[in-house]
Write an enzyme that holds these catalytic residues in place. Sequence first.
Site, PDB file in Angstrom:
ATOM      1  N   CYS A  47       0.855  -1.206   0.000  1.00 30.91           N
ATOM      2  CA  CYS A  47       0.000   0.000   0.000  1.00 30.91           C
ATOM      3  C   CYS A  47       0.884   1.247   0.000  1.00 30.91           C
ATOM      4  O   CYS A  47       1.649   1.449  -0.928  1.00 30.91           O
ATOM      5  CB  CYS A  47      -0.960  -0.031   1.187  1.00 30.91           C
ATOM      6  SG  CYS A  47      -2.017  -1.483   1.246  1.00 30.91           S
ATOM      7  N   ASP A  98      -8.793  -3.083  -7.863  1.00 32.09           N
ATOM      8  CA  ASP A  98      -8.221  -1.893  -7.231  1.00 32.09           C
ATOM      9  C   ASP A  98      -7.975  -0.816  -8.283  1.00 32.09           C
ATOM     10  O   ASP A  98      -6.833  -0.430  -8.556  1.00 32.09           O
ATOM     11  CB  ASP A  98      -6.924  -2.271  -6.521  1.00 32.09           C
ATOM     12  CG  ASP A  98      -6.329  -1.145  -5.691  1.00 32.09           C
ATOM     13  OD1 ASP A  98      -7.047  -0.159  -5.419  1.00 32.09           O
ATOM     14  OD2 ASP A  98      -5.142  -1.252  -5.325  1.00 32.09           O
ATOM     15  N   HIS A 132      -7.747  -3.793  -3.307  1.00 29.17           N
ATOM     16  CA  HIS A 132      -6.617  -3.188  -2.617  1.00 29.17           C
ATOM     17  C   HIS A 132      -6.347  -3.931  -1.306  1.00 29.17           C
ATOM     18  O   HIS A 132      -7.271  -4.374  -0.636  1.00 29.17           O
ATOM     19  CB  HIS A 132      -6.941  -1.716  -2.336  1.00 29.17           C
ATOM     20  CG  HIS A 132      -5.779  -0.925  -1.845  1.00 29.17           C
ATOM     21  ND1 HIS A 132      -4.712  -0.605  -2.645  1.00 29.17           N
ATOM     22  CD2 HIS A 132      -5.507  -0.398  -0.632  1.00 29.17           C
ATOM     23  CE1 HIS A 132      -3.841   0.092  -1.949  1.00 29.17           C
ATOM     24  NE2 HIS A 132      -4.294   0.230  -0.726  1.00 29.17           N
TER      25      HIS A 132
END
Length: 313
Positions: A205, A252, A283
């Site tokens: 991330c 995502d 995600h």
Amino acid sequence: MSEYRQDLFRYVAEEFAEDYREGEMARREFLRRSVLLGGGILGARTLLATLGVMGVSAAELAEAQGAAPQNEPARNSYQVDPQDPAIEARDLTYEALGRTNFAYVARPAGVASAPIVLVIHENRGLQPHIKDVTRRVAKAGYIALAPDFVSPEGGTARFTDTAQISAFIARTPAEQHVAHALEAVKVLKAQPGAQAERFGMVGFCWGGGMTWRLSTVLPDLRAAVPYYGPSPSFGDVPNIRAAVLGIYGGRDARITSNAAPTEAALAAANVRHQFLIYPGANHAFHNDTGQNYKRDAAENAWATTLVWFRQYL
């Protein structure tokens, strides 16, 4: 605000907004986090307008500001036991940048020397999941270190509200995060038996974005594996010397929509790379303590990550 800092700040803000729009975050919690990110009610109103969230009053923001945090509950604890006899793992502190910094280090037990891997956490800080990932790296045969980028505020463990961690990370100048990471690399390379020339990195991330960014400033980095992180400035891509494995989720769209132009920039710069996009994965699909965990994609991505490290480290 630098372009890179703006990109990472926007990344965190858009992640919150996406969770809100998809029904994964309650409105009050989204507004509370927006106040934290915006530095107050006025800043939150400006931020929300840029995110396309209209019609939010100052009164509603004030009410949300005083609400109790709603952290996402963790589902699992770990895949590699901290007491696993195959590894040695511990918390670590070190002095750098005029302060005490926190990290987690793990290594294969009984091995005199090994290649090294830096592990970069998500925007929630150095959580137990990232410590577990660090142990997984060690069990695969590497000396691994995960720096705590919340160290300037006393470390991740000081906070019970993960939104405060995310806000601190997002609002901190990118140059400070990079300086922190470079000091952590020095500590990693100084670990007993560290094969400093065989150096890799993996991040998730926000940490995926940091992995991209650091790959442009670390010429000795051999292998980089960013998981669904924002791409670096394309003007910096020719500086990358590492072989890059990009991991993305098909659902995502916020991040994966930039995969094609990123891959084109890597190809134009003759950077060794491979991108994997997992259909049906959202995600943060690798995080087995989160609500987006997708086991088949996560296990394949991790197996491929280890193959990548074996190939290039």
